[in-house]
Design a protein around this motif. Structure first.
Motif, short mmCIF file in Angstrom:
data_model
loop_
_atom_site.label_atom_id
_atom_site.label_comp_id
_atom_site.label_asym_id
_atom_site.label_seq_id
_atom_site.Cartn_x
_atom_site.Cartn_y
_atom_site.Cartn_z
N MET A 1 0.85 -1.18 0.00
CA MET A 1 0.00 0.00 0.00
C MET A 1 0.89 1.24 0.00
SD MET A 1 -3.47 0.92 2.08
CE MET A 1 -4.17 -0.55 1.42
N ALA A 2 0.38 2.29 -0.57
CA ALA A 2 1.12 3.54 -0.71
C ALA A 2 1.25 4.27 0.62
CB ALA A 2 0.42 4.44 -1.73
N ASN A 3 2.27 5.11 0.69
CA ASN A 3 2.46 5.99 1.85
C ASN A 3 1.73 7.30 1.55
OD1 ASN A 3 3.49 7.13 4.22
ND2 ASN A 3 5.18 8.03 3.07
N VAL A 4 0.67 7.59 2.33
CA VAL A 4 -0.14 8.78 2.11
C VAL A 4 0.08 9.74 3.27
CG1 VAL A 4 -2.48 9.68 1.77
CG2 VAL A 4 -1.87 7.42 0.87
N VAL A 5 0.38 10.99 2.92
CA VAL A 5 0.57 12.04 3.91
C VAL A 5 -0.34 13.20 3.53
CG1 VAL A 5 2.20 13.70 4.92
CG2 VAL A 5 2.97 11.39 4.33
N MET A 6 -1.08 13.69 4.54
CA MET A 6 -1.94 14.86 4.32
C MET A 6 -1.59 15.92 5.34
SD MET A 6 -5.77 13.58 3.45
CE MET A 6 -6.17 13.19 5.13
N TYR A 7 -1.45 17.14 4.88
CA TYR A 7 -1.31 18.30 5.76
C TYR A 7 -2.71 18.91 5.84
CZ TYR A 7 3.71 17.82 5.06
OH TYR A 7 5.00 17.34 5.03
N THR A 8 -3.23 19.05 7.06
CA THR A 8 -4.62 19.44 7.25
C THR A 8 -4.76 20.41 8.43
OG1 THR A 8 -5.13 17.67 8.81
CG2 THR A 8 -5.37 17.16 6.47
N THR A 9 -6.00 20.84 8.63
CA THR A 9 -6.41 21.49 9.88
C THR A 9 -7.67 20.77 10.35
OG1 THR A 9 -7.82 23.14 8.81
CG2 THR A 9 -5.49 23.75 9.19
N ALA A 10 -8.01 20.97 11.60
CA ALA A 10 -9.18 20.29 12.18
C ALA A 10 -10.49 20.81 11.59
CB ALA A 10 -9.19 20.47 13.69
N TRP A 11 -10.54 22.08 11.26
CA TRP A 11 -11.80 22.72 10.89
C TRP A 11 -12.05 22.84 9.39
CZ3 TRP A 11 -10.10 26.75 8.10
CH2 TRP A 11 -8.82 27.23 8.39
N CYS A 12 -11.11 22.47 8.58
CA CYS A 12 -11.22 22.61 7.12
C CYS A 12 -12.19 21.55 6.56
CB CYS A 12 -9.84 22.45 6.51
SG CYS A 12 -9.82 22.09 4.75
N PRO A 55 -6.40 20.87 2.35
CA PRO A 55 -5.33 19.93 2.57
C PRO A 55 -4.31 19.96 1.42
CG PRO A 55 -7.20 18.77 1.66
CD PRO A 55 -7.62 20.20 1.86
N GLN A 56 -3.13 19.51 1.73
CA GLN A 56 -2.13 19.19 0.72
C GLN A 56 -1.86 17.70 0.89
OE1 GLN A 56 -1.03 21.09 -1.80
NE2 GLN A 56 -2.39 22.69 -1.03
N ILE A 57 -2.07 16.95 -0.18
CA ILE A 57 -2.06 15.49 -0.11
C ILE A 57 -0.93 14.95 -0.98
CG2 ILE A 57 -3.44 13.41 -0.51
CD1 ILE A 57 -5.92 15.41 -0.37
N PHE A 58 -0.23 13.98 -0.40
CA PHE A 58 0.88 13.32 -1.08
C PHE A 58 0.67 11.82 -1.04
CE2 PHE A 58 2.32 17.36 0.40
CZ PHE A 58 3.15 17.84 -0.62
N ILE A 59 0.85 11.17 -2.18
CA ILE A 59 0.83 9.72 -2.26
C ILE A 59 2.22 9.31 -2.71
CG2 ILE A 59 -0.17 7.68 -3.34
CD1 ILE A 59 -2.74 9.34 -3.75
N ASP A 60 2.93 8.62 -1.80
CA ASP A 60 4.35 8.35 -1.99
C ASP A 60 5.04 9.69 -2.26
OD1 ASP A 60 4.17 5.60 -1.42
OD2 ASP A 60 3.60 5.15 -3.48
N ASP A 61 5.73 9.84 -3.37
CA ASP A 61 6.40 11.10 -3.65
C ASP A 61 5.60 12.02 -4.57
OD1 ASP A 61 8.66 10.52 -2.09
OD2 ASP A 61 9.58 9.39 -3.72
N LEU A 62 4.38 11.62 -4.91
CA LEU A 62 3.54 12.40 -5.82
C LEU A 62 2.71 13.41 -5.05
CD1 LEU A 62 2.25 12.87 -8.65
CD2 LEU A 62 0.54 11.17 -7.95
N HIS A 63 2.83 14.68 -5.40
CA HIS A 63 1.98 15.72 -4.81
C HIS A 63 0.66 15.70 -5.58
CE1 HIS A 63 0.88 20.18 -4.31
NE2 HIS A 63 0.44 19.50 -3.26
#
Length: 86
Positions: A1-12, A55-63
């Motif tokens: 499975m891919a490595n997913v990273v999201m930069y978020t806020t609680a209220w968005c 959010p800014q979402i990344f899947i593996d190294d893909l923005h």
């Protein structure tokens, strides 16, 4: 499975939608809350080539971008392969 990273806020609302979409697919992700950890915002902006919205979402190294971009990939049938689900 891919490595997913999201930069978020609680209220968005778009952050909430992104979480729901990934949760519905059973995808694990790292949720970096820039409202709770403001020192991570410069990291997000650097990785996202200057974008400041969440959010800014990344899947593996893909923005991927934001929620609209994530949803578009899903509608087009391109999200599951990126996530390693197909």
């Amino acid at each position: 499975m891919a490595n997913v990273v999201m930069y978020t806020t609680a209220w968005c609302p778009y952050c909430v939608r992104a979480r729901r979409l990934l949760d519905a697919k059973g995808v694990r992700y790292t949720d970096i809350r820039v409202d709770a950890e403001p020192e991570r915002r410069p990291e997000m902006e650097a990785r996202a080539e200057g974008r400041t919205s969440v959010p800014q979402i990344f899947i593996d190294d893909l923005h991927v971008g934001g929620f609209d971009d994530l949803a578009e990939l899903d509608v087009e049938g391109r999200l599951d392969p990126l996530l390693g689900l197909s």
